[in-house]
Design a protein around this motif. Structure first.
Motif, PDB file in Angstrom:
ATOM      1  N   UNK A 117     -19.067  -2.749 -48.532  1.00 49.02           N
ATOM      2  CA  UNK A 117     -18.428  -3.268 -49.745  1.00 49.02           C
ATOM      3  C   UNK A 117     -17.173  -4.049 -49.397  1.00 49.02           C
ATOM      4  N   UNK A 118     -16.386  -3.532 -48.450  1.00 42.93           N
ATOM      5  CA  UNK A 118     -15.132  -4.177 -48.070  1.00 42.93           C
ATOM      6  C   UNK A 118     -15.356  -5.521 -47.388  1.00 42.93           C
ATOM      7  N   UNK A 119     -16.572  -5.788 -46.965  1.00 39.71           N
ATOM      8  CA  UNK A 119     -16.919  -7.079 -46.370  1.00 39.71           C
ATOM      9  C   UNK A 119     -17.532  -8.037 -47.387  1.00 39.71           C
ATOM     10  N   UNK A 120     -17.582  -7.582 -48.645  1.00 37.41           N
ATOM     11  CA  UNK A 120     -18.041  -8.458 -49.707  1.00 37.41           C
ATOM     12  C   UNK A 120     -19.495  -8.322 -50.069  1.00 37.41           C
ATOM     13  N   UNK A 121     -20.204  -7.332 -49.498  1.00 32.74           N
ATOM     14  CA  UNK A 121     -21.613  -7.144 -49.834  1.00 32.74           C
ATOM     15  C   UNK A 121     -21.721  -6.439 -51.187  1.00 32.74           C
ATOM     16  N   UNK A 122     -22.429  -7.057 -52.102  1.00 36.10           N
ATOM     17  CA  UNK A 122     -22.507  -6.523 -53.461  1.00 36.10           C
ATOM     18  C   UNK A 122     -23.286  -5.219 -53.534  1.00 36.10           C
ATOM     19  N   UNK A 123     -24.169  -4.959 -52.555  1.00 36.08           N
ATOM     20  CA  UNK A 123     -24.954  -3.725 -52.578  1.00 36.08           C
ATOM     21  C   UNK A 123     -24.276  -2.600 -51.808  1.00 36.08           C
ATOM     22  N   UNK A 177     -13.573 -14.203 -46.494  1.00 35.91           N
ATOM     23  CA  UNK A 177     -12.700 -13.651 -47.517  1.00 35.91           C
ATOM     24  C   UNK A 177     -11.342 -14.327 -47.476  1.00 35.91           C
ATOM     25  N   UNK A 178     -10.835 -14.653 -48.666  1.00 35.97           N
ATOM     26  CA  UNK A 178      -9.499 -15.222 -48.771  1.00 35.97           C
ATOM     27  C   UNK A 178      -8.442 -14.129 -48.911  1.00 35.97           C
ATOM     28  N   UNK A 179      -8.808 -13.022 -49.594  1.00 30.38           N
ATOM     29  CA  UNK A 179      -7.874 -11.918 -49.823  1.00 30.38           C
ATOM     30  C   UNK A 179      -8.607 -10.595 -49.590  1.00 30.38           C
ATOM     31  N   UNK A 229     -11.625 -11.401 -52.448  1.00 34.57           N
ATOM     32  CA  UNK A 229     -11.827 -12.721 -53.042  1.00 34.57           C
ATOM     33  C   UNK A 229     -12.344 -13.692 -51.992  1.00 34.57           C
ATOM     34  N   UNK A 230     -13.292 -14.512 -52.389  1.00 35.10           N
ATOM     35  CA  UNK A 230     -13.863 -15.533 -51.505  1.00 35.10           C
ATOM     36  C   UNK A 230     -13.872 -16.861 -52.247  1.00 35.10           C
ATOM     37  N   UNK A 231     -13.241 -17.879 -51.647  1.00 37.59           N
ATOM     38  CA  UNK A 231     -13.132 -19.202 -52.270  1.00 37.59           C
ATOM     39  C   UNK A 231     -12.535 -19.099 -53.674  1.00 37.59           C
ATOM     40  N   UNK A 232     -11.554 -18.211 -53.802  1.00 36.99           N
ATOM     41  CA  UNK A 232     -10.870 -18.049 -55.071  1.00 36.99           C
ATOM     42  C   UNK A 232     -11.583 -17.172 -56.075  1.00 36.99           C
ATOM     43  N   UNK A 233     -12.810 -16.727 -55.761  1.00 34.29           N
ATOM     44  CA  UNK A 233     -13.567 -15.897 -56.699  1.00 34.29           C
ATOM     45  C   UNK A 233     -13.373 -14.428 -56.340  1.00 34.29           C
ATOM     46  N   UNK A 234     -12.914 -13.630 -57.301  1.00 32.41           N
ATOM     47  CA  UNK A 234     -12.675 -12.207 -57.063  1.00 32.41           C
ATOM     48  C   UNK A 234     -13.964 -11.418 -57.255  1.00 32.41           C
ATOM     49  N   UNK A 273      -8.403  -1.967 -56.983  1.00 33.80           N
ATOM     50  CA  UNK A 273      -8.602  -0.617 -57.509  1.00 33.80           C
ATOM     51  C   UNK A 273     -10.043  -0.159 -57.296  1.00 33.80           C
ATOM     52  N   UNK A 274     -10.995  -1.067 -57.480  1.00 31.37           N
ATOM     53  CA  UNK A 274     -12.401  -0.703 -57.284  1.00 31.37           C
ATOM     54  C   UNK A 274     -12.663  -0.314 -55.835  1.00 31.37           C
ATOM     55  N   UNK A 275     -12.156  -1.100 -54.890  1.00 31.06           N
ATOM     56  CA  UNK A 275     -12.371  -0.795 -53.476  1.00 31.06           C
ATOM     57  C   UNK A 275     -11.652   0.498 -53.103  1.00 31.06           C
ATOM     58  N   UNK A 276     -10.417   0.636 -53.586  1.00 30.14           N
ATOM     59  CA  UNK A 276      -9.652   1.839 -53.281  1.00 30.14           C
ATOM     60  C   UNK A 276     -10.306   3.098 -53.829  1.00 30.14           C
ATOM     61  N   UNK A 277     -10.871   3.006 -55.026  1.00 28.89           N
ATOM     62  CA  UNK A 277     -11.552   4.157 -55.626  1.00 28.89           C
ATOM     63  C   UNK A 277     -12.788   4.543 -54.830  1.00 28.89           C
ATOM     64  N   UNK A 278     -13.552   3.541 -54.423  1.00 33.46           N
ATOM     65  CA  UNK A 278     -14.746   3.813 -53.607  1.00 33.46           C
ATOM     66  C   UNK A 278     -14.358   4.471 -52.287  1.00 33.46           C
ATOM     67  N   UNK A 279     -13.293   3.977 -51.685  1.00 35.93           N
ATOM     68  CA  UNK A 279     -12.840   4.543 -50.411  1.00 35.93           C
ATOM     69  C   UNK A 279     -12.357   5.977 -50.598  1.00 35.93           C
TER      70      UNK A 279
END
Length: 276
Positions: A235-241, A50-52, A141-146, A151-157
């Motif tokens: 999710x916070x580690x970038x897993x889409x599922x 992750x970049x961000x 974001x990973x390699x510049x791709x968000x 807000x999505x992560x914060x809402x899930x949390x």
């Protein structure tokens, strides 16, 4: 109602002046911060990809650790408190002062609400501050791709965080019931924690029925695969599922409430029938 409020006031004063209560809060703070710091060190020493948004995962894992300890402390405290008062004869003294046995149980249940919130906010604050001081909470974001916005992560949390509160209150009520049935404070603590841990170890092998118990939705030592906080961690580690299941979230929001009521009523019934 007057008797219940009298018990709430007395138990609140006793709790605020208890060294054990402050030690419990300190332990939750330290564990949440330590687990968050450990996850941060792992991220910094390894390439997370992750970049961000690298602060989200340590925050969630630190929060999970703190809430797990909080659940265990709530059960043990509720069981020990009521069983200890029954064992020492303090309940008998309260009854002679025009406080009904039911009020003794209801008052102790109500004082569990601020106790729960104190531990939850301690765990949340410690994890957040530790992660915020070292990492960012931007979009994932990973390699510049968000992949996900902040807000999505914060809402899930937030949804998962709110989802554990009813189950943790049920855990307090469960501790009261065990305390009401026990002959000693030590036995109450051992029994309540033993039952919770046994269920925790077996819940994934019990089938769908396990989902209908409050303990399935509480943060415990062994998170179920459908745990909301575990989903947010993924999710916070970038897993889409990753993320929070809508159906499990609805169950977490609703199922513990009738179970809490039943546990408190059973505890009051047992105390009324006990010889003091």
């Amino acid at each position: 109602m007057t008797g219940t409020l009298r018990v709430v006031r007395a138990e609140g004063i006793r709790l605020m002046t208890s060294r054990a209560a402050w030690v419990a809060v300190l332990l939750v703070l330290l564990l949440s911060a330590a687990r968050t710091g450990l996850e941060i060190s792992i991220i910094e020493n390894q390439n997370s990809g992750l970049d961000r948004g690298r602060g989200w995962a340590p925050l969630v894992d630190g929060l999970r650790a703190g809430l797990t300890l909080s659940t265990l402390l709530l059960i043990a405290s509720a069981a020990k408190g009521l069983a200890g008062d029954l064992e020492s004869g303090l309940v008998r003294l309260s009854v002679t002062r025009s406080t009904s046995r039911a009020a003794l149980v209801f008052g102790r249940f109500l004082i569990g609400i601020p106790a729960l919130l104190t531990l939850v906010f301690a765990a949340t604050g410690a994890a957040f501050v530790t992660a915020w001081l070292q990492l960012d909470f931007g979009p994932l974001a990973e390699d510049g791709y968000e992949m996900f916005s902040a807000m999505e992560v914060g809402t899930e949390l937030l949804q998962a965080w709110l989802g554990v509160l009813p189950a943790m209150l049920s855990a307090w009520a469960f501790g009261l019931l065990v305390g009401a049935c026990s002959r000693s404070a030590a036995g109450a603590v051992a029994t309540s924690l033993g039952l919770l841990i046994t269920f925790d170890l077996l819940k994934d092998s019990l089938g769908p029925l396990a989902r209908f118990t409050f303990a399935y939705h509480a943060p415990t030592l062994v998170d179920s695969q459908e745990s909301g906080l575990l989903g947010v961690s993924q999710l916070a580690r970038g897993f889409s599922d990753g993320g929070v299941s809508e159906s499990m979230l609805r169950m977490a929001y609703t199922l513990p409430w009738p179970q809490t009521l039943l546990l408190v009523l059973l505890a009051a019934f047992v105390v009324r029938k006990r010889a003091l």
